[in-house]
Design a protein around this motif. Structure first.
Motif, PDB file in Angstrom:
ATOM      1  N   PRO A  43       0.835  -1.201   0.000  1.00 15.24           N
ATOM      2  CA  PRO A  43       0.000   0.000   0.000  1.00 15.24           C
ATOM      3  C   PRO A  43       0.866   1.245   0.000  1.00 15.24           C
ATOM      4  N   LEU A  44       0.258   2.345  -0.385  1.00 21.96           N
ATOM      5  CA  LEU A  44       1.014   3.591  -0.445  1.00 21.96           C
ATOM      6  C   LEU A  44       1.370   4.056   0.954  1.00 21.96           C
ATOM      7  N   SER A  45       2.562   4.540   1.108  1.00 25.83           N
ATOM      8  CA  SER A  45       2.953   5.119   2.412  1.00 25.83           C
ATOM      9  C   SER A  45       2.491   6.578   2.467  1.00 25.83           C
ATOM     10  N   ASP A  46       2.484   7.120   3.678  1.00 25.70           N
ATOM     11  CA  ASP A  46       2.103   8.533   3.819  1.00 25.70           C
ATOM     12  C   ASP A  46       3.016   9.410   2.975  1.00 25.70           C
ATOM     13  N   GLN A  47       4.284   8.992   2.914  1.00 21.70           N
ATOM     14  CA  GLN A  47       5.253   9.767   2.147  1.00 21.70           C
ATOM     15  C   GLN A  47       4.899   9.739   0.642  1.00 21.70           C
ATOM     16  N   ASP A  48       4.492   8.541   0.151  1.00 22.13           N
ATOM     17  CA  ASP A  48       4.079   8.432  -1.264  1.00 22.13           C
ATOM     18  C   ASP A  48       2.917   9.385  -1.549  1.00 22.13           C
ATOM     19  N   ARG A  49       1.947   9.366  -0.628  1.00 17.79           N
ATOM     20  CA  ARG A  49       0.767  10.212  -0.818  1.00 17.79           C
ATOM     21  C   ARG A  49       1.138  11.692  -0.857  1.00 17.79           C
ATOM     22  N   ALA A  50       1.950  12.073   0.097  1.00 17.65           N
ATOM     23  CA  ALA A  50       2.354  13.481   0.180  1.00 17.65           C
ATOM     24  C   ALA A  50       3.075  13.901  -1.103  1.00 17.65           C
ATOM     25  N   GLN A  51       3.896  12.995  -1.612  1.00 21.87           N
ATOM     26  CA  GLN A  51       4.652  13.294  -2.831  1.00 21.87           C
ATOM     27  C   GLN A  51       3.700  13.487  -4.028  1.00 21.87           C
ATOM     28  N   MET A  52       2.716  12.598  -4.147  1.00 25.30           N
ATOM     29  CA  MET A  52       1.761  12.696  -5.264  1.00 25.30           C
ATOM     30  C   MET A  52       0.929  13.964  -5.161  1.00 25.30           C
ATOM     31  N   LEU A  53       0.491  14.282  -3.929  1.00 19.49           N
ATOM     32  CA  LEU A  53      -0.316  15.493  -3.732  1.00 19.49           C
ATOM     33  C   LEU A  53       0.495  16.740  -4.099  1.00 19.49           C
ATOM     34  N   SER A  54       1.777  16.715  -3.758  1.00 12.79           N
ATOM     35  CA  SER A  54       2.567  17.898  -4.061  1.00 12.79           C
ATOM     36  C   SER A  54       2.780  18.041  -5.578  1.00 12.79           C
ATOM     37  N   VAL A  55       2.870  16.916  -6.276  1.00 12.10           N
ATOM     38  CA  VAL A  55       3.017  16.987  -7.743  1.00 12.10           C
ATOM     39  C   VAL A  55       1.803  17.664  -8.380  1.00 12.10           C
ATOM     40  N   VAL A  56       0.574  17.319  -7.897  1.00  9.31           N
ATOM     41  CA  VAL A  56      -0.616  17.961  -8.479  1.00  9.31           C
ATOM     42  C   VAL A  56      -0.917  19.312  -7.820  1.00  9.31           C
ATOM     43  N   GLY A  57      -0.152  19.665  -6.810  1.00  9.30           N
ATOM     44  CA  GLY A  57      -0.251  21.011  -6.254  1.00  9.30           C
ATOM     45  C   GLY A  57      -1.331  21.217  -5.210  1.00  9.30           C
ATOM     46  N   VAL A  58      -1.632  20.192  -4.425  1.00 13.07           N
ATOM     47  CA  VAL A  58      -2.600  20.360  -3.331  1.00 13.07           C
ATOM     48  C   VAL A  58      -2.000  19.804  -2.034  1.00 13.07           C
TER      49      VAL A  58
END
Lengths: 123, 448
Positions: free
Chosen positions: B5-20
């Protein structure tokens, strides 16, 4: 009366203003048994390179493109009942349509029989 | 590979790529009131046995077609299907190859498709039939599209008869709306099909007439065909009950150019509304414009008889942009069931079955129409007819169901609430004398 060929294996022979169009013996052999030919309506107008007819085989179909521009004056209705004529006599009884040639200068861009033979040999 | 499963770090990284910053930021366009907060209200997990018991209890609330006297039709018909049909179609040779993706390997399947086409052509009185379609309504829609192809875009209008099943009309409307086909405005109601003649003009590509129509009336197609042909339009004949074709003059003999219909009545159960099987036949002249594919007989290199799918070039998988249809299955197993059932019946058996259906329906119509206030509105019918009731048909059907009789389909259910006093009633060979007597007495009580 000379016969001209395209790189897509159509031929056209011109007599006065009227051009007769068919597919080459090379193409007829390569395609295999033709089971149906879809011809255009008389009166249809084509630019050079437009799709003018469809040759259907058991498992495939292939477009036939207008070698030169013109208006269809006659189609070979005999192909409806005997599509095999395309295989038997592609440059004679297996002709597809006659057109009123719009611009004879377009013939200059086509190959004569010798050039077409060389072209096919290289394929 | 393990599922990670995605780690919190993975999620944070993806959110920052889309700018939220948060997941919720992704849903800001959805109004607050439409968002779910907390968990969905579902019951807790249960044991297999408990779930089975729960589901049985739920299904017991429904009244199944075979458990009570049953008189519903309106496009789906209950017939007796011999056990042999199910047994044969479930043989692995058929079941695993029912959609022949590598067709020539599946000679048995192809041979049954060939037989199927022959049966459909004979039933409809047409020259050629294809190897089946989804169902009757989509076959009808495909026929209208085909008629416009035949007209090469020079005619824009399709005329649908008032007695065409509303679901078939709706399917046709949906498909036509994506193309430049105008559906001539139509009314619905019994006794009006002859009016289509007045709607045919030079802009008409096709006229679609159902017989027996949705009200059960048998329509004389010949004069409609004559008028259509005078205007170079095609007559598309539709049916919903294949058994009827054994009792009435086949549409092909009445001048139809394309015949489409539902094959469910033979071999295929009600199946809660599907899967069904579409039948499609036409004149030989039009075969190149027919959707789907045809199974042909040929000989192989050694001179042995074999079967092959032909006209596949008109299907979507070879020349997608030139396809005559986007149909991509052929209801293969249902059409096999149709063929097995019809083969078991044979021509004489089918004729007898049709006669039996008609006899049951006549008996039922005689008995119901003597009930006070009930009027039989059909002059003609096969195994289905329409009654005018002194009360709202919807309420009557509910009251009948409460008495353990499934007594037909209110017309208003098919027509967005119109014709509230009309009830469609159908009797097939499955209606016993006791069933008919039960219906008669229940309807008398409900109306008294």
């Amino acid at each position: 009366m000379s016969v001209y060929f395209t790189e897509d294996h159509e031929w056209v022979s011109v007599d006065g203003d009227i051009g007769t169009i068919g597919i080459s013996a090379y193409a007829a052999k390569a395609l295999g048994d033709v089971v149906f030919v879809e011809l255009p309506d008389v009166g249809a107008e084509f630019d050079k390179g437009d799709e003018a007819a469809v040759v259907e085989l058991v498992k495939a179909a292939s477009e036939v493109y207008a070698p030169i521009a013109g208006e269809v004056t006659e189609v070979n209705g005999a192909l409806e009942d005997e599509p095999a004529k395309v295989n038997e006599d592609p440059s004679g009884a297996g002709w597809f349509m006659k057109i009123k040639v719009a611009d004879k200068d377009e013939l200059d861009g086509l190959m004569n029989a010798d050039a077409y033979k060389t072209y096919c040999d290289g394929l | 590979m393990r599922y990670l499963p995605l780690s919190d770090q993975d999620r944070a990284q993806m959110l920052s790529v889309v700018g939220v910053n948060t997941i919720d930021d992704l849903f800001v366009d959805v109004p607050e009131s439409a968002r779910l907060r907390g968990l969905i209200d579902l019951p807790k997990h249960q044991s297999e046995q408990a779930v089975e018991r729960h589901m049985s209890r739920l299904s017991a609330k429904s009244v199944s077609a075979s458990s009570v006297p049953f008189f519903c039709g309106a496009g789906a018909y209950k017939h007796h299907i011999p056990a042999t049909v199910d047994h044969l179609i479930q043989r692995s040779e058929f079941l695993t190859a029912y959609t022949p993706y590598q067709p020539e390997i599946s000679q048995g399947t192809l041979q049954t498709l060939f037989e199927f086409q022959t049966q459909v052509a004979l039933l409809t009185g047409m020259e050629v039939a294809n190897a089946s379609m989804y169902d009757g309504s989509t076959a009808c829609a495909e026929a209208v599209v085909m008629a416009h192809r035949v007209a090469r875009g020079k005619k824009s209008k399709a005329v649908l008869a008032p007695g065409l099943h509303p679901h078939y009309a709706a399917a046709t409307q949906t498909l036509a709306s994506t193309l430049s086909i105008k559906i001539d405005e139509r009314d619905t109601g019994p006794g009006r099909d002859d009016n289509v003649i007045n709607h045919i003009d030079d802009d008409t590509a096709c006229v679609v007439v159902q017989s027996p129509n949705v009200f059960g009336e048998i329509i004389d197609l010949a004069p409609i065909a004559e008028k259509a042909h005078a205007h170079k339009a095609l007559l598309i004949a539709v049916f919903t009950e294949p058994v009827a074709l054994a009792a009435i003059t086949p549409p092909g003999e009445q001048g139809a150019d394309i015949v489409v219909g539902e094959g469910q009545g033979l071999g295929v159960g009600l199946n809660f509304g599907g899967p069904h099987v579409g039948l499609f036949a036409c004149t030989k002249k039009l075969v190149r414009q027919m959707p789907g594919r045809v199974c042909g007989e040929t000989i192989d290199a050694e001179g042995k008889r074999g079967f092959v799918l032909t006209l596949s070039t008109r299907e979507q998988h070879i020349r997608r942009e030139k396809a005559t249809s986007n149909i991509c299955t052929n209801s293969g197993l249902c059409c096999l069931a149709f063929t097995v059932h019809l083969s078991l019946l044979g021509e004489a058996g089918l004729t007898r079955l049709a006669a039996l259906n008609h006899e049951k329906a006549c008996d039922l119509a005689d008995r119901l129409s003597t009930i006070k206030g009930v009027e039989l509105i059909n002059d003609t019918f096969f195994n289905e007819f329409t009654l005018r009731l002194p009360k709202d048909a919807e309420g009557v059907v509910q009251a009948l169901a409460d008495k353990g009789v499934l007594g037909g389909v209110p017309v208003s259910r098919l027509t967005d609430g119109e014709h509230k006093d009309l009830l469609l009633v159908c009797a097939t060979e499955t209606a016993s004398d006791e069933d008919i007597a039960a219906f008669e007495s229940a309807l008398s009580e409900v109306l008294s």
